[in-house]
Design a protein around this motif. Structure first.
Motif, PDB file in Angstrom:
ATOM      1  N   SER A   2       0.822  -1.191   0.000  1.00  0.00           N
ATOM      2  CA  SER A   2       0.000   0.000   0.000  1.00  0.00           C
ATOM      3  C   SER A   2       0.868   1.259   0.000  1.00  0.00           C
ATOM      4  O   SER A   2       0.522   2.263  -0.615  1.00  0.00           O
ATOM      5  N   GLU A   3       2.015   1.207   0.681  1.00  0.00           N
ATOM      6  CA  GLU A   3       2.944   2.348   0.690  1.00  0.00           C
ATOM      7  C   GLU A   3       3.409   2.655  -0.728  1.00  0.00           C
ATOM      8  O   GLU A   3       3.478   3.812  -1.144  1.00  0.00           O
ATOM      9  N   PHE A   4       3.704   1.610  -1.479  1.00  0.00           N
ATOM     10  CA  PHE A   4       4.178   1.781  -2.847  1.00  0.00           C
ATOM     11  C   PHE A   4       3.069   2.372  -3.727  1.00  0.00           C
ATOM     12  O   PHE A   4       3.308   3.284  -4.512  1.00  0.00           O
ATOM     13  N   LEU A   5       1.858   1.879  -3.584  1.00  0.00           N
ATOM     14  CA  LEU A   5       0.746   2.398  -4.386  1.00  0.00           C
ATOM     15  C   LEU A   5       0.384   3.830  -3.990  1.00  0.00           C
ATOM     16  O   LEU A   5       0.045   4.642  -4.848  1.00  0.00           O
ATOM     17  N   MET A  79      22.608   4.595 -18.911  1.00  0.00           N
ATOM     18  CA  MET A  79      23.005   5.570 -17.885  1.00  0.00           C
ATOM     19  C   MET A  79      21.869   6.555 -17.619  1.00  0.00           C
ATOM     20  O   MET A  79      21.615   6.911 -16.460  1.00  0.00           O
ATOM     21  N   THR A  80      21.184   6.975 -18.653  1.00  0.00           N
ATOM     22  CA  THR A  80      20.038   7.868 -18.492  1.00  0.00           C
ATOM     23  C   THR A  80      18.931   7.169 -17.708  1.00  0.00           C
ATOM     24  O   THR A  80      18.309   7.758 -16.816  1.00  0.00           O
ATOM     25  N   TYR A  81      18.702   5.906 -18.026  1.00  0.00           N
ATOM     26  CA  TYR A  81      17.703   5.099 -17.317  1.00  0.00           C
ATOM     27  C   TYR A  81      18.007   5.078 -15.820  1.00  0.00           C
ATOM     28  O   TYR A  81      17.130   5.323 -14.994  1.00  0.00           O
ATOM     29  N   PHE A  82      19.249   4.801 -15.468  1.00  0.00           N
ATOM     30  CA  PHE A  82      19.601   4.724 -14.058  1.00  0.00           C
ATOM     31  C   PHE A  82      19.598   6.095 -13.388  1.00  0.00           C
ATOM     32  O   PHE A  82      19.298   6.204 -12.201  1.00  0.00           O
ATOM     33  N   ALA A  83      19.905   7.143 -14.126  1.00  0.00           N
ATOM     34  CA  ALA A  83      19.812   8.495 -13.562  1.00  0.00           C
ATOM     35  C   ALA A  83      18.356   8.819 -13.195  1.00  0.00           C
ATOM     36  O   ALA A  83      18.084   9.341 -12.112  1.00  0.00           O
ATOM     37  N   VAL A  84      17.440   8.480 -14.078  1.00  0.00           N
ATOM     38  CA  VAL A  84      16.019   8.695 -13.783  1.00  0.00           C
ATOM     39  C   VAL A  84      15.604   7.842 -12.583  1.00  0.00           C
ATOM     40  O   VAL A  84      14.888   8.299 -11.690  1.00  0.00           O
ATOM     41  N   SER A  85      16.091   6.613 -12.554  1.00  0.00           N
ATOM     42  CA  SER A  85      15.774   5.711 -11.443  1.00  0.00           C
ATOM     43  C   SER A  85      16.232   6.287 -10.106  1.00  0.00           C
ATOM     44  O   SER A  85      15.503   6.237  -9.106  1.00  0.00           O
ATOM     45  N   VAL A  86      17.420   6.850 -10.074  1.00  0.00           N
ATOM     46  CA  VAL A  86      17.950   7.439  -8.842  1.00  0.00           C
ATOM     47  C   VAL A  86      17.119   8.652  -8.427  1.00  0.00           C
ATOM     48  O   VAL A  86      16.813   8.840  -7.242  1.00  0.00           O
ATOM     49  N   VAL A  87      16.735   9.477  -9.381  1.00  0.00           N
ATOM     50  CA  VAL A  87      15.915  10.652  -9.069  1.00  0.00           C
ATOM     51  C   VAL A  87      14.580  10.216  -8.459  1.00  0.00           C
ATOM     52  O   VAL A  87      14.126  10.774  -7.453  1.00  0.00           O
ATOM     53  N   VAL A  88      13.965   9.212  -9.050  1.00  0.00           N
ATOM     54  CA  VAL A  88      12.684   8.719  -8.523  1.00  0.00           C
ATOM     55  C   VAL A  88      12.879   8.144  -7.127  1.00  0.00           C
ATOM     56  O   VAL A  88      12.090   8.427  -6.212  1.00  0.00           O
ATOM     57  N   ALA A  89      13.921   7.349  -6.927  1.00  0.00           N
ATOM     58  CA  ALA A  89      14.176   6.771  -5.601  1.00  0.00           C
ATOM     59  C   ALA A  89      14.422   7.870  -4.569  1.00  0.00           C
ATOM     60  O   ALA A  89      13.943   7.773  -3.430  1.00  0.00           O
ATOM     61  N   ARG A  91      13.177  10.902  -4.622  1.00  0.00           N
ATOM     62  CA  ARG A  91      11.869  11.497  -4.327  1.00  0.00           C
ATOM     63  C   ARG A  91      11.116  10.651  -3.302  1.00  0.00           C
ATOM     64  O   ARG A  91      10.484  11.192  -2.392  1.00  0.00           O
ATOM     65  N   LEU A  92      11.179   9.354  -3.483  1.00  0.00           N
ATOM     66  CA  LEU A  92      10.482   8.455  -2.560  1.00  0.00           C
ATOM     67  C   LEU A  92      11.086   8.533  -1.152  1.00  0.00           C
ATOM     68  O   LEU A  92      10.356   8.554  -0.162  1.00  0.00           O
ATOM     69  N   VAL A  93      12.410   8.569  -1.084  1.00  0.00           N
ATOM     70  CA  VAL A  93      13.069   8.654   0.222  1.00  0.00           C
ATOM     71  C   VAL A  93      12.705   9.966   0.914  1.00  0.00           C
ATOM     72  O   VAL A  93      12.409   9.988   2.113  1.00  0.00           O
ATOM     73  N   ARG A  94      12.715  11.078   0.168  1.00  0.00           N
ATOM     74  CA  ARG A  94      12.363  12.380   0.750  1.00  0.00           C
ATOM     75  C   ARG A  94      10.925  12.414   1.263  1.00  0.00           C
ATOM     76  O   ARG A  94      10.591  13.185   2.148  1.00  0.00           O
ATOM     77  N   ALA A  95      10.075  11.564   0.672  1.00  0.00           N
ATOM     78  CA  ALA A  95       8.678  11.489   1.107  1.00  0.00           C
ATOM     79  C   ALA A  95       8.485  10.419   2.181  1.00  0.00           C
ATOM     80  O   ALA A  95       7.366   9.980   2.423  1.00  0.00           O
ATOM     81  N   ASP A  96       9.596   9.989   2.784  1.00  0.00           N
ATOM     82  CA  ASP A  96       9.569   8.947   3.822  1.00  0.00           C
ATOM     83  C   ASP A  96       8.956   7.641   3.321  1.00  0.00           C
ATOM     84  O   ASP A  96       8.226   6.961   4.044  1.00  0.00           O
ATOM     85  N   ALA A 100       9.302   1.782  -0.457  1.00  0.00           N
ATOM     86  CA  ALA A 100       8.938   1.973  -1.859  1.00  0.00           C
ATOM     87  C   ALA A 100      10.170   2.302  -2.701  1.00  0.00           C
ATOM     88  O   ALA A 100      10.306   1.821  -3.831  1.00  0.00           O
ATOM     89  N   ALA A 101      11.078   3.108  -2.140  1.00  0.00           N
ATOM     90  CA  ALA A 101      12.303   3.459  -2.867  1.00  0.00           C
ATOM     91  C   ALA A 101      13.144   2.221  -3.127  1.00  0.00           C
ATOM     92  O   ALA A 101      13.674   2.032  -4.232  1.00  0.00           O
ATOM     93  N   GLY A 102      13.259   1.364  -2.122  1.00  0.00           N
ATOM     94  CA  GLY A 102      14.016   0.126  -2.301  1.00  0.00           C
ATOM     95  C   GLY A 102      13.379  -0.790  -3.322  1.00  0.00           C
ATOM     96  O   GLY A 102      14.058  -1.363  -4.182  1.00  0.00           O
TER      97      GLY A 102
END
Length: 150
Positions: A2-5, A79-89, A91-96, A100-102
């Motif tokens: 549910s956290e992920f959704l 590399m672009t794919y993983f850069a986007v992945s890191v940015v999304v992760a 964002r998730l970490v900053r939102a506690d 979900a980030a993991g």
């Protein structure tokens, strides 16, 4: 789960970009396999075939140049794919949303390996003769765009 959704607004936009990058990565991975898996007999037939087949024969006339270009573009996409992945992760970490980030990070890794590398290469080995002409012109363009840098 549910956290992920619940965190979908944080990861959904990046996921669309990553899906597009996965398709491009799969294109380059599959193209590499389809072109370099052609037999000498298939290449001989391509040399006198229609324009797309002759393009393949010409590209494979300088295999180092072809492989360098394919690997360069695939690396850039990944590399672009993983850069986007890191940015999304992040964002998730900053939102506690650490769980979900993991989950997003692991899912991203498995997705690019399976959908951007393994599956396209497997399909390309089986259907190399029919795929090679389809990818010939986009790959030729990718090689020509990179030529000035090489």
């Amino acid at each position: 789960m549910s956290e992920f959704l619940d965190s979908a607004p944080l990861w959904m936009p990046g996921t669309f970009a990553m899906l597009a990058l996965t398709v491009v990565s799969g294109f380059f991975s599959g193209s590499e396999t389809a072109l370099f898996y052609l037999s000498q007999d298939e290449l001989r037939a391509f040399r006198i075939g229609p324009p797309r087949q002759r393009t393949i024969a010409a590209l494979l006339g300088d295999p180092d140049r072809l492989l360098t270009a394919i690997l360069f573009w695939n690396l850039l996409v990944n590399m672009t794919y993983f850069a986007v992945s890191v940015v999304v992760a992040q964002r998730l970490v900053r939102a506690d949303q650490e769980t979900a980030a993991g989950a997003f990070g692991l899912g991203s890794l498995f997705a690019i390996i399976l959908l951007g590398e393994v599956l396209p290469k497997t399909i390309a080995v089986v259907f190399r003769r029919s795929l090679a002409p389809v990818v010939s012109w986009p790959v030729a363009l990718a090689v020509r765009v990179l030529d000035p840098l090489m």
